[in-house]
Structure formats: structure tokens, C-alpha cells
Design a protein around this motif. Structure first.
Motif, PDB file in Angstrom:
ATOM      1  N   GLY A 163       4.362  -9.764  25.786  1.00 34.96           N
ATOM      2  CA  GLY A 163       3.536 -10.616  26.642  1.00 34.96           C
ATOM      3  C   GLY A 163       4.329 -11.748  27.254  1.00 34.96           C
ATOM      4  N   GLU A 164       5.233 -12.357  26.467  1.00 32.20           N
ATOM      5  CA  GLU A 164       6.070 -13.434  26.992  1.00 32.20           C
ATOM      6  C   GLU A 164       7.047 -12.907  28.028  1.00 32.20           C
ATOM      7  OE1 GLU A 164       6.507 -16.716  23.438  1.00 32.20           O
ATOM      8  OE2 GLU A 164       7.566 -14.804  23.207  1.00 32.20           O
ATOM      9  N   GLN A 165       7.553 -11.704  27.821  1.00 33.87           N
ATOM     10  CA  GLN A 165       8.472 -11.116  28.797  1.00 33.87           C
ATOM     11  C   GLN A 165       7.769 -10.894  30.129  1.00 33.87           C
ATOM     12  OE1 GLN A 165      10.929  -7.765  27.525  1.00 33.87           O
ATOM     13  NE2 GLN A 165      10.589  -6.761  29.485  1.00 33.87           N
ATOM     14  N   ILE A 166       6.552 -10.373  30.083  1.00 35.47           N
ATOM     15  CA  ILE A 166       5.777 -10.179  31.311  1.00 35.47           C
ATOM     16  C   ILE A 166       5.523 -11.518  31.994  1.00 35.47           C
ATOM     17  CG2 ILE A 166       3.534  -9.446  32.229  1.00 35.47           C
ATOM     18  CD1 ILE A 166       3.496  -7.272  30.091  1.00 35.47           C
ATOM     19  N   PHE A 167       5.228 -12.556  31.192  1.00 38.44           N
ATOM     20  CA  PHE A 167       4.994 -13.895  31.745  1.00 38.44           C
ATOM     21  C   PHE A 167       6.258 -14.422  32.434  1.00 38.44           C
ATOM     22  CE2 PHE A 167       5.514 -18.508  31.002  1.00 38.44           C
ATOM     23  CZ  PHE A 167       4.503 -18.976  31.819  1.00 38.44           C
ATOM     24  N   LEU A 168       7.425 -14.246  31.808  1.00 39.83           N
ATOM     25  CA  LEU A 168       8.671 -14.723  32.396  1.00 39.83           C
ATOM     26  C   LEU A 168       8.990 -13.989  33.700  1.00 39.83           C
ATOM     27  CD1 LEU A 168      10.852 -15.116  29.171  1.00 39.83           C
ATOM     28  CD2 LEU A 168       9.933 -16.942  30.608  1.00 39.83           C
ATOM     29  N   ILE A 169       8.677 -12.704  33.765  1.00 36.20           N
ATOM     30  CA  ILE A 169       8.855 -11.956  35.014  1.00 36.20           C
ATOM     31  C   ILE A 169       7.902 -12.487  36.075  1.00 36.20           C
ATOM     32  CG2 ILE A 169       8.562  -9.687  36.110  1.00 36.20           C
ATOM     33  CD1 ILE A 169       9.523  -8.431  33.487  1.00 36.20           C
ATOM     34  N   GLN A 170       6.659 -12.750  35.671  1.00 41.41           N
ATOM     35  CA  GLN A 170       5.651 -13.247  36.610  1.00 41.41           C
ATOM     36  C   GLN A 170       6.082 -14.561  37.246  1.00 41.41           C
ATOM     37  OE1 GLN A 170       2.108 -14.622  34.730  1.00 41.41           O
ATOM     38  NE2 GLN A 170       1.124 -15.256  36.649  1.00 41.41           N
ATOM     39  N   VAL A 171       6.512 -15.527  36.421  1.00 38.81           N
ATOM     40  CA  VAL A 171       6.875 -16.828  36.982  1.00 38.81           C
ATOM     41  C   VAL A 171       8.152 -16.731  37.818  1.00 38.81           C
ATOM     42  CG1 VAL A 171       5.691 -18.200  35.236  1.00 38.81           C
ATOM     43  CG2 VAL A 171       8.043 -17.473  34.811  1.00 38.81           C
ATOM     44  N   ALA A 172       9.054 -15.823  37.461  1.00 38.49           N
ATOM     45  CA  ALA A 172      10.262 -15.633  38.268  1.00 38.49           C
ATOM     46  C   ALA A 172       9.903 -15.151  39.666  1.00 38.49           C
ATOM     47  CB  ALA A 172      11.212 -14.646  37.581  1.00 38.49           C
ATOM     48  N   ASP A 232       0.680  -2.347  31.043  1.00 36.29           N
ATOM     49  CA  ASP A 232       0.573  -3.507  30.154  1.00 36.29           C
ATOM     50  C   ASP A 232       0.266  -4.807  30.894  1.00 36.29           C
ATOM     51  OD1 ASP A 232       1.142  -1.843  28.045  1.00 36.29           O
ATOM     52  OD2 ASP A 232       3.294  -2.312  28.019  1.00 36.29           O
ATOM     53  N   SER A 233       0.528  -4.865  32.192  1.00 35.52           N
ATOM     54  CA  SER A 233       0.337  -6.096  32.959  1.00 35.52           C
ATOM     55  C   SER A 233      -1.131  -6.299  33.310  1.00 35.52           C
ATOM     56  CB  SER A 233       1.176  -6.065  34.243  1.00 35.52           C
ATOM     57  OG  SER A 233       2.546  -5.924  33.945  1.00 35.52           O
ATOM     58  N   THR A 234      -1.546  -7.567  33.424  1.00 28.93           N
ATOM     59  CA  THR A 234      -2.911  -7.883  33.842  1.00 28.93           C
ATOM     60  C   THR A 234      -3.010  -7.798  35.364  1.00 28.93           C
ATOM     61  OG1 THR A 234      -2.364 -10.230  33.955  1.00 28.93           O
ATOM     62  CG2 THR A 234      -3.254  -9.412  31.872  1.00 28.93           C
ATOM     63  N   TRP A 235      -4.255  -7.782  35.859  1.00 28.02           N
ATOM     64  CA  TRP A 235      -4.444  -7.712  37.302  1.00 28.02           C
ATOM     65  C   TRP A 235      -4.155  -9.052  37.972  1.00 28.02           C
ATOM     66  CZ3 TRP A 235      -4.628  -3.590  40.218  1.00 28.02           C
ATOM     67  CH2 TRP A 235      -5.030  -2.379  39.676  1.00 28.02           C
ATOM     68  N   PHE A 236      -4.594 -10.142  37.344  1.00 27.25           N
ATOM     69  CA  PHE A 236      -4.427 -11.462  37.963  1.00 27.25           C
ATOM     70  C   PHE A 236      -4.108 -12.487  36.879  1.00 27.25           C
ATOM     71  CE2 PHE A 236      -6.058 -15.629  39.282  1.00 27.25           C
ATOM     72  CZ  PHE A 236      -5.399 -15.786  40.493  1.00 27.25           C
ATOM     73  N   ALA A 237      -3.145 -13.368  37.181  1.00 26.27           N
ATOM     74  CA  ALA A 237      -2.792 -14.431  36.233  1.00 26.27           C
ATOM     75  C   ALA A 237      -2.128 -15.560  36.996  1.00 26.27           C
ATOM     76  CB  ALA A 237      -1.853 -13.900  35.146  1.00 26.27           C
ATOM     77  N   LEU A 238      -2.511 -16.799  36.654  1.00 25.35           N
ATOM     78  CA  LEU A 238      -1.891 -17.972  37.283  1.00 25.35           C
ATOM     79  C   LEU A 238      -0.656 -18.398  36.483  1.00 25.35           C
ATOM     80  CD1 LEU A 238      -5.030 -20.139  38.132  1.00 25.35           C
ATOM     81  CD2 LEU A 238      -3.499 -18.999  39.764  1.00 25.35           C
ATOM     82  N   PRO A 239       0.469 -18.671  37.160  1.00 22.37           N
ATOM     83  CA  PRO A 239       1.656 -19.168  36.443  1.00 22.37           C
ATOM     84  C   PRO A 239       1.366 -20.530  35.818  1.00 22.37           C
ATOM     85  CG  PRO A 239       2.180 -18.500  38.699  1.00 22.37           C
ATOM     86  CD  PRO A 239       0.699 -18.539  38.597  1.00 22.37           C
ATOM     87  N   ARG A 240       1.896 -20.760  34.621  1.00 21.42           N
ATOM     88  CA  ARG A 240       1.667 -22.026  33.918  1.00 21.42           C
ATOM     89  C   ARG A 240       2.963 -22.829  33.849  1.00 21.42           C
ATOM     90  NH1 ARG A 240       0.207 -18.514  30.044  1.00 21.42           N
ATOM     91  NH2 ARG A 240       1.662 -19.480  28.565  1.00 21.42           N
ATOM     92  N   PRO A 241       2.968 -24.057  34.385  1.00 22.44           N
ATOM     93  CA  PRO A 241       4.162 -24.895  34.250  1.00 22.44           C
ATOM     94  C   PRO A 241       4.281 -25.453  32.836  1.00 22.44           C
ATOM     95  CG  PRO A 241       2.438 -26.097  35.395  1.00 22.44           C
ATOM     96  CD  PRO A 241       1.922 -24.706  35.194  1.00 22.44           C
TER      97      PRO A 241
END
Length: 459
Positions: free
Chosen positions: A58-67, A229-238
Motif C-alpha cells: 500500500g505504501e509503495q502504491i502511495f509513493l508511486i501516486q505522489v510521484a 490492487d490500486s484504488t480508483w481515486f485517492a488524494l495525495p497527502r503531504p
């Protein structure tokens, strides 16, 4: 005997004009082409750093998302501009590989928050460098800038071949299937570029990538687990990981920042020379470097590694000749969409490395070609040849002999491993101290003339 007829200056086409906007039906695929060309390079560093810090899936997907999100926002700053920030050229921003040699050991020693804090400071220092660039532009003569651009291309050539082989660490690295797929993409790209007309020629890399992706799906080489594994929509978190400030981390990141600034200067010069056929303006260089720094600090706030102008997209501009910044603006919007809708990013991330490698082989070579073109702007006398000889020897030789860098202490060893750092420093120092350099005034007059000529071409 009659006077020779002067060569008519070619008419300026929409491809060569940064401010022109192609029809939307063509601009969207051209923008997508830029994103597909840089995508693997943008998501690979966060995947690597995720492994270093022991991140979960989940953290890896988040790091890809914010990148992806940060790259999209930063690209818009470069293409559209924001006050003094932005070159207003077709520059794609993305996560920088250049910081990895320093960021990885720092992440192991101090944790990701210290890397993010150092990145924030390094970005602010780069903004300062860009603001002062006009006063020191005479340091960056064609021979210096050309050497940097040439070495960027040479440094990336092995990266393209490693991608073509399937990506380092893959179980089937250098397998006939991977190499055959990369060769197929390369062949399609060359064929579309050489025999295509109009849009097909401009989108030759996209044609090659899509064709290779479809073949890879047919061969069962595509794993869509990341999409599932990825969600449809997610806001990046600073500030998800917080931020810490370590002097050692700041020093290391600041040293690399200066080199990345030189790369950005080289990339901007390659775009204007290789794509638009002119020298870069002072405000384009200054705005581009400042936007690069702003992107790095912005990336730190959103938990990802420093950003920089992507050389592979410079190669794409040089190859296709499409210099419209609005095309890349569309690409930036697509990156933001992928950051907000992770499944879209996962769909592109599923593309095999071999497909990207087939296109990378030609694009990275085009960067080196742009460097040669810039070097040709200076008189290739014995002085210039000496600068080129020493710089290339260091830039190509040092990365091939790891033992030299390994004997050096701390950050110095890391800087030597890149090759680009000592080569750029050698070029700058030799060009400054060797006798016979054209005067600063002559350099400024040459720049002013180039800017005036560019202004006439872009009223």
C-alpha cells in the motif's frame, strides 16, 4: 559572376514554435507519448526507495501516486510558467535518478524524513541558482553545455539497453523474448519516423510503444496485479512521512543539486537547439532552473524524491521536432490524472521494460546527437578539443572504473561514480582558465543576438 543566392530561412512550422497549439486530436496523443516515454523513469525511484525503507504494498502504491501527481504539477509550472518560474518550453518534470546515489544511503542511515528535509533545502538552493543564472551564464559556453548534454545521452544509453533486456533484476534479463520485443519496438519507431508523414511521423515513439505493449499482452508478458490492487481515486497527502533536517543529508543533496542544475541547463539548451534550431534565452534557462528547484521542494512536501527535467523527453522533442509546450501541458494534466486515479497509473506501469527500452535506445541517442550539435557552435580549435578530450575521458572513464570512486571518502566517491559531475567541473574550470577563451562581452553579444533572432521568429 553573380552573387550566390542566399539560403532561404525555412518557414517556422507549428512543430518548431513552442507557443503554437496543434489540433486537440493530435495534441492529446502527442502528450500521451511524452508520458509513456518517461513513465518508467518516474516510478522506478519511488519503488527503489520503498524497498530501502521496507514499505508495504500500500505504501509503495502511495509513493508511486505522489510521484505521478508531483511530476504533473511540476510539468505545468515548466510549460505554463508561474511568474519567474518555468522555462515555458516542452519540458517534462519527473523524479530524478541523479539524487538516488545519495538518497539511498541517507535513507538507510537517517530515514526517509531526513531525505525529504534535505530535498526541501536543496530545492530552495536551486531556486537561488536559477535566479542568479543570468549573471553567470557566460560560464556555460557552447563547449561546456554541449559536453554536459552529450554526456547525459551517453550516460543514459546503457539505461536504454538495460530496459531493452527486461530491466536489471528481472528473472528473464537479456532473454531472446525481451530483446526481440525491444527490437520490434525500435523497428516500428524507426519505420514510423522515417516513412510516416505528419502526425504519424511526430507520434512515431507512441506508435512503437503501443505496438509493443499490444504484442507484450498477446505474449502474456504483462502483469496487471498493480492495476487490480490500486484504488480508483485517492488524494495525495503531504507530510505523510514527516520531515527532518540533517546537516550531512543537506550537504549531500546540495552537491547533487548543482549537478542536476547543470543537467537542466543542458536539457533546455538541447530542446531549443535540437527542436527549435536556436539558442536558449536567458529567461528560459533561469526560469527552467528555478522551476526545477521549486519542483524539488514541492516534491519533498509530498513525500517523494527530487524532481528534474527529463532527458528522455528532450530526446523525444529532438527526434520528432514537436516543440509545442502545450502538448507537454496536456501530458502534465495526464500525469495529474494518473496521480489522482491510481488505476490509470497502474495501467501504464504494467508496460514491460523491454517495450520502453526499444524506444529509449533511439531517444537517448538523440540526446547525445543534440550535444554534438551544440558543441559545433564553438570553434573546434586545439583549446576546445582539449576541453572535450579531458571532460569525456573523465565522464566516460570514471563510471567504468568503480575502484577509483570506492577509494574516495564519503560524498566525493558518490559524485565521482556519476562521471557527469567531474566531467562538468572539468569543462567549467578548463574553459575558465585556459588562455584563448572569447571575451565575456563577445559571449554576451552572441547571446543577445541569438535572443533577438529568436524574438523575431516568435513575435
Amino acid at each position: 559572376m553573380s552573387e550566390p543566392t542566399p539560403t532561404a530561412r525555412p518557414s517556422r512550422t507549428i512543430n518548431q514554435d513552442p507557443d503554437a497549439m496543434p489540433p486537440l486530436g493530435k495534441a492529446v496523443p502527442l502528450g500521451l507519448q511524452h508520458i509513456m516515454a518517461m513513465f518508467a523513469g518516474n516510478v522506478t525511484p519511488p519503488i527503489i526507495i520503498a524497498g530501502v525503507i521496507g514499505a508495504t504494498t500500500g505504501e509503495q502504491i502511495f509513493l508511486i501516486q505522489v510521484a505521478l501527481f508531483v511530476a504533473g504539477v511540476s510539468t505545468l509550472v515548466q510549460t505554463m510558467g508561474m511568474g519567474p518560474f518555468g522555462a515555458r518550453l516542452p519540458i517534462v518534470q519527473g523524479t530524478s535518478f541523479g539524487f538516488l546515489p545519495v538518497a539511498l544511503p541517507l535513507a538507510k542511515a537517517f530515514g526517509l524524513p531526513a531525505v525529504l528535509g534535505a530535498s526541501l533545502v536543496a530545492g530552495l538552493l536551486q531556486i537561488l541558482l536559477g535566479a542568479c543564472l543570468k549573471r553567470i551564464r557566460h560560464w556555460f559556453s557552447p563547449v561546456v553545455t554541449g559536453i554536459v548534454v552529450l554526456l547525459i545521452g551517453i550516460t543514459l544509453m546503457p539505461v536504454g539497453l538495460k530496459y531493452a533486456a527486461g530491466g536489471v533484476g528481472s528473472d528473464d534479463f537479456a532473454s531472446p523474448t525481451n530483446l526481440g520485443l525491444a527490437l520490434f519496438v525500435l523497428t516500428v519507431t524507426i519505420t514510423a519516423h522515417q516513412f510516416g508523414r505528419g502526425f504519424l511521423k511526430a507520434a512515431s515513439v507512441l506508435v512503437g510503444l503501443v505496438s509493443g505493449y499490444l504484442v507484450a499482452i498477446a505474449l502474456g508478458m504483462v502483469d496487471f496485479d498493480l492495476v487490480t490492487d490500486s484504488t480508483w481515486f485517492a488524494l495525495p497527502r503531504p507530510f505523510a512521512y514527516g520531515m527532518e533536517f540533517s546537516f550531512t543529508a543537506i550537504l549531500g543533496m546540495a552537491l547533487i543539486m548543482f549537478v542536476v542544475g547543470l543537467e537542466t541547463i543542458g536539457n533546455i539548451s538541447a530542446i531549443t537547439m535540437g527542436g527549435a534550431g536556436r539558442h536558449a534565452k536567458d529567461k528560459e534557462l533561469s526560469g527552467g532552473v528555478m522551476a526545477d528547484g521549486l519542483a524539488t521542494s514541492f516534491a519533498a512536501l509530498f513525500n517523494t524524491l527530487p524532481n528534474t527535467a527529463y532527458a528522455q523527453n528532450v530526446g523525444l522533442v529532438t527526434l520528432t521536432g514537436v516543440v509545442s509546450r502545450h502538448v507537454v501541458t496536456i501530458g502534465g494534466l495526464l500525469l495529474i490524472a494518473m496521480g489522482l486515479f491510481p488505476k490509470l497509473g497502474g495501467l501504464v506501469a504494467a508496460m514491460p521494460h523491454a517495450v520502453l527500452g526499444g524506444a529509449g535506445i533511439v531517444m537517448f541517442g538523440m540526446i547525445a546527437s543534440a550535444g554534438v550539435k551544440i558543441i559545433k557552435e564553438c570553434e573546434l580549435d586545439q583549446r576546445a578539443m582539449l576541453i572535450i578530450a579531458v571532460s569525456l575521458s573523465l565522464g566516460i572513464g570514471l563510471p567504468a572504473v568503480d575502484e577509483i570512486a570506492n577509494t574516495m571518502p564519503g560524498q566525493l566517491g558518490l559524485l565521482l561514480k556519476s562521471g557527469l559531475v567531474p566531467a562538468a567541473v572539468a569543462a567549467l574550470v578548463l574553459d575558465a582558465i585556459l588562455p584563448g577563451k572569447p571575451g565575456r562581452q563577445a559571449t554576451q553579444e552572441h547571446t543577445m543576438a541569438a535572443n533577438a533572432e529568436s524574438a523575431k521568429a516568435n513575435p
